[in-house]
Write an enzyme that holds these catalytic residues in place. Structure first.
Site, short mmCIF file in Angstrom:
data_model
loop_
_atom_site.label_atom_id
_atom_site.label_comp_id
_atom_site.label_asym_id
_atom_site.label_seq_id
_atom_site.Cartn_x
_atom_site.Cartn_y
_atom_site.Cartn_z
N GLU A 273 29.93 -43.94 81.75
CA GLU A 273 29.38 -43.85 80.20
C GLU A 273 29.90 -42.31 79.92
O GLU A 273 29.41 -41.22 80.44
CB GLU A 273 27.81 -43.98 79.84
CG GLU A 273 27.77 -44.27 78.41
CD GLU A 273 28.49 -45.01 77.69
OE1 GLU A 273 29.69 -44.69 77.33
OE2 GLU A 273 28.37 -46.24 77.59
N ASP B 297 29.47 -50.05 75.68
CA ASP B 297 29.30 -50.32 73.99
C ASP B 297 29.86 -51.34 73.55
O ASP B 297 29.92 -51.40 72.15
CB ASP B 297 29.41 -48.90 73.31
CG ASP B 297 30.87 -48.37 73.61
OD1 ASP B 297 31.46 -49.29 74.04
OD2 ASP B 297 31.33 -47.46 72.96
#
Ligand SMILES: *[C@@H]1O[C@H](CO)[C@@H](O)[C@H](O)[C@H]1NC(C)=O
Ligand SMILES: *[C@@H]1O[C@H](CO)[C@@H](O)[C@H](O)[C@H]1NC(C)=O
Ligand SMILES: *[C@@H]1O[C@H](CO)[C@@H](O)[C@H](O)[C@H]1NC(C)=O
Length: 506
Positions: A229, A305
């Site tokens: 991430e 995401d």
């Protein structure tokens, strides 16, 4: 009687029974289990990953009536029953709707919901993969992988048993090392439960591709990296690890594992040989990755995401509880090699002859005098006969070439504009000059199948296997059956995508 499973030195699973005993080849998850790091998720459309698994591998939905069916192994521990899919999907289109978890925890992968980014479906979900985009054989038996086009994604945001925070885990995936791009992010592994970016260290997933926005490895890629991430990492720092090689085996084993301030990237050729370690060491020395804040959702084909611009092909993969030893992973690699992944035909129906000139006639009632042609860069259908002008005959004639992106498929070069090929852009079919880019080659490669309406051929896009040459208002698109664009309309889909092939007019 003990139900413990014991692996002998040949990698075979000895199942002790009172009166009989049998030897069954251990599956990857049997091997992880005997190594003390059991699978908590096991996904594959090609084979059972436990020697005893005979349940559903995946579910497909067909376009003709929207019904679904489950595809299971031919026998416990065996290869998927691809013939059952072929029968169910005959003369229609099929999508992979569910990839079942074989671990018993119910960690199935389904169509990914909207998150930080929306998918292309009208409700913001990602697309589902077409069911025939990635045919292979395992030990000579046909099976289908999951061909992920940009916009396609699967997830499970309520998985059980996955690692959270700094808990240890491992994962591997078998991928197509020749199918990738530089967009974010073709991932498989642990991600945010909200499908949004919640910060550094909230993911731990295998990434494969040639994205260079964050980390990279040696050469120009593609690389196996870890999506942690807000960064694709190849090693300790956020930039380049020269020990992470460009790797493009047709069948690629990719491994990422992580525990307290220790993680690793490993990889190898799924068809032969052993694994190499590309990184093993401390967590990235950037704030947020030590300790990790893993959330425990599972993603396939997208970023945490829901970034969904990437492409790749997934055949099988698992996630474990605990940090697997290298020795355990080496045994899993031997098991994958023994499964003998190999390529097979990407086409069906009557074969095309490379170098020949063909014309393609529409089969939709009311349009059967029209042929696939072009006017400049616009690709359309036009009425053509043997007495048409030479110019029009040439505009409706196409030279069959070996597929620019995949030699198992074809490309179509204009007879009157040599060097220009049929290619799609934004799902519109165009005639464009070859610009030698990877994107052009992929957009200009098509894999014909037996005509969906029983006539001639239907010509599907190589890089968007759910999309086919379709005439709509006398213009040409690559259309999906019942998708979001007007030209995707389900009405008369099979007829509009079926073409009679004849010797070219010119
Ligand atoms: C299948 O479902 C889609 C969307 O729910 C719908 O638009 C389509 O008409 C259905 N097709 C059939 C053949 O029922
Ligand atoms: C992180 O590690 C890299 C590679 O060893 C090094 O170049 C860099 O200075 C380190 N950064 C910090 C903040 O320690
Ligand atoms: C595409 O164009 C390049 C140069 O522009 C040329 O070298 C190559 O052979 C062409 N490929 C095809 C398949 O036409």
């Amino acid at each position: 009687m003990s139900s413990r499973l014991n692996l002998n030195r040949a990698g075979l699973l000895a199942v002790g029974l009172a009166a009989t005993s049998s030897l069954v080849a251990a599956g990857p998850c049997d091997i992880y289990s005997s190594g003390g790091t059991p699978c908590i998720a096991a996904h594959s459309t090609t084979r059972a990953l436990y020697s005893s698994y005979s349940g559903a591998l995946y579910q497909v939905k067909r376009g003709s009536d929207n019904t679904t069916t489950n595809i299971s192994p031919l026998s416990a521990g065996g290869v998927a029953n691809a013939a059952a899919q072929d029968t169910f999907c005959a003369r229609t289109t099929c999508l992979i709707t569910i990839i079942y978890d074989q671990s018993g925890r119910g960690n199935h992968l389904k169509q990914a919901p909207p998150g930080g980014f929306n998918g292309p479906e009208s409700n913001g979900y990602d697309n589902l993969a077409g069911a025939i985009g990635a045919p292979v054989t395992l030990n000579g038996q046909k099976a289908y992988g999951v061909f992920v086009s940009p916009g396609t994604g699967y997830s499970n945001n309520a998985a059980s048993g996955t690692a959270v925070n700094d808990e240890p885990e491992g994962m591997y995936a078998v991928l197509d090392g020749t199918h990738y791009n530089g967009a974010c992010c073709f991932d498989y592994g642990n991600a945010e439960v909200s499908s949004t970016d919640t910060g550094n260290g909230h993911m731990e997933a295998i990434y494969f591709g040639d994205n260079t926005v964050w980390g990279s490895g040696a050469g120009s890629g593609p690389w196996v990296m870890a999506d942690l991430e807000n960064g694709l990492f190849s090693g300790l720092s956020a930039s380049n690890n020269a020990g992470d090689p460009s790797i493009s085996y047709r069948f690629l084993t990719a491994i990422v594992k992580g525990t307290s301030n220790l993680w690793a990237i490993r990889g190898g050729n799924s068809a032969s040989g052993s694994l190499s370690t590309y990184y093993s060491g401390a967590r990235p020395n950037v704030s947020g990755y030590n300790p990790m804040s893993k959330e425990g959702a599972i993603i396939l084909g997208i970023g945490g995401d829901n970034s969904n611009g990437a492409q790749g092909t997934f055949y099988e993969g698992v996630m474990t509880s605990g940090y697997p030893s290298d020795a355990t992973e080496n045994s899993v690699q031997a098991n994958i090699v023994a499964a003998k992944y190999a390529t097979t035909s990407l086409t069906s129906g009557s074969a095309l002859t490379v170098g020949s000139s063909i014309s393609l006639r529409a089969t939709t009632s009311g349009y059967t005098t029209r042929y696939l042609a072009h006017t400049g860069t616009t690709v359309n259908t036009q009425v053509v006969t043997s007495s048409s002008a030479t110019t029009l005959k040439q505009q409706a004639s196409w030279t069959v070439r070996t597929g620019l992106a995949n030699s198992g498929c074809y490309s179509f070069e204009s007879v009157d504009t040599p060097g220009s090929y049929l290619r799609h852009n934004n799902f519109v079919l165009l005639l464009n000059a070859n610009d030698s880019t990877k994107q052009f080659n992929e957009d200009a490669t098509f894999c014909p199948q037996s005509g969906l309406n029983g006539q001639g051929l239907s010509i599907r896009s190589w890089n968007y296997p759910t999309r086919w040459f379709r005439h709509y208002t006398n213009l040409l698109y690559i259309a999906s059956n019942g998708g979001v664009h007007t030209f995707d309309a389900a009405t008369s889909f099979n007829d509009d995508v079926s073409w009679i092939v004849s010797t070219g007019f010119a």
